[in-house]
Design an enzyme around this catalytic site. Structure first.
Site, PDB file in Angstrom:
ATOM      1  CG  ASP A  21      -1.936   1.134   1.155  1.00 53.30           C
ATOM      2  OD1 ASP A  21      -2.791   1.104   0.254  1.00 53.30           O
ATOM      3  OD2 ASP A  21      -1.879   2.064   1.989  1.00 53.30           O
ATOM      4  CD  GLU A  39      -1.993   6.201   2.873  1.00 51.53           C
ATOM      5  OE1 GLU A  39      -2.626   7.134   2.326  1.00 51.53           O
ATOM      6  OE2 GLU A  39      -2.521   5.128   3.207  1.00 51.53           O
ATOM      7  CD  GLU A  77      -9.647  15.340  -0.911  1.00 49.86           C
ATOM      8  OE1 GLU A  77     -10.447  14.405  -1.061  1.00 49.86           O
ATOM      9  OE2 GLU A  77      -9.431  16.214  -1.781  1.00 49.86           O
ATOM     10  CG  HIS A 120      -6.523   5.961   4.807  1.00 52.61           C
ATOM     11  ND1 HIS A 120      -6.941   5.395   3.616  1.00 52.61           N
ATOM     12  CD2 HIS A 120      -7.648   6.269   5.493  1.00 52.61           C
ATOM     13  CE1 HIS A 120      -8.266   5.378   3.587  1.00 52.61           C
ATOM     14  NE2 HIS A 120      -8.722   5.919   4.706  1.00 52.61           N
ATOM     15  CG  ASP A 147      -4.481   1.367   5.071  1.00 50.62           C
ATOM     16  OD1 ASP A 147      -4.895   1.264   6.238  1.00 50.62           O
ATOM     17  OD2 ASP A 147      -4.714   2.350   4.343  1.00 50.62           O
TER      18      ASP A 147
END
Length: 237
Positions: free
Chosen positions: A7, A9, A52, A152, A157
């Protein structure tokens, strides 16, 4: 078979407009057993993150400022994933960002480095059509504890994805981490599960006259509704 749950980010949603990776999390599984090996990298994206994105993963520009740049850890990442099947939720997103980073350091694309790419979002849509199939939704559906997921996080994750994948593909309730348990790999405790049933007597419950009459009534109603074409009448004839 070696598999890597992966995963990332990022600073935003689109690598083609300059968004970069800020975190990579990888967890290794071999022959459906977690090995305990993982790769966790925070990265300096060399650009500000969007508000965001920061709200989602909580990684601020100040926190990332002293972290290594991707080019400084590219070799470590490539070595960890090389030849393995990568298991990713919504793989197009993560692979798009990884390809952009690899292109900057003149390295092959993910598909050329890995032994394959498996998208669990595609799997989930096939297995649960018409339902929400985000990682959080799958955790709820498959009873995977994600209560620690305030933000997250790539490694967090990846760990949740590992358990979700195991439950989707085999239905086991927990992951197995390799450990020296004193048994040979091919050993089995199945012998302990054999039970001699000869000592047990099985009770036979026979239908009462009332129950037999009620059953006959149901069959008669079904026969009437089908115009006398019920299967049991055909077989009897």
């Amino acid at each position: 078979m070696r598999q890597i749950f992966l995963d990332t980010e990022t600073t935003g949603l689109n690598p083609e407009t300059g968004d970069r990776i800020v975190e990579i999390g990888c967890i290794e599984m071999v022959s459906r057993r977690l090995t305990g090996r993982h790769l966790h990298l925070y990265l300096n994206p060399e650009r500000p993150g969007s508000e965001e994105a920061t709200r989602i993963h909580g990684l601020t520009d100040a926190f990332l400022a002293d972290k290594p740049k991707f080019r400084e850890v590219a070799a470590e990442f490539i070595e960890f994933v090389r030849g393995a099947e990568l298991i990713i939720h919504n793989a197009a997103f993560d692979v798009g960002f990884l390809n952009a980073e690899l292109r900057r350091v003149q390295q092959p694309r993910v598909a050329e480095l890995a032994g394959g790419i498996l998208d669990t979002l595609v799997m989930a849509r096939e297995q649960y059509p018409g339902k929400a199939n985000s990682l959080d939704a799958l955790c709820r559906r498959l009873e995977v504890d994600n209560t620690n997921r305030t933000f997250h996080g790539a490694l967090l994750d990846a760990g949740l994805l590992a358990e979700v994948y195991i439950r989707m593909t085999r239905g086991q309730n927990a992951l197995v981490i390799d450990a020296d348990d004193g048994q040979d790999e091919g050993s089995s405790d199945d012998a302990d599960l054999h039970i001699d049933l000869s000592a047990f007597s099985v009770a036979v419950l026979r239908a009462s006259e009332q129950e037999i009459a009620a059953h006959a009534g149901v069959l008669a109603d079904l026969d009437k509704a089908s115009g006398g074409k019920t299967v049991w009448r055909t077989i009897s004839a």
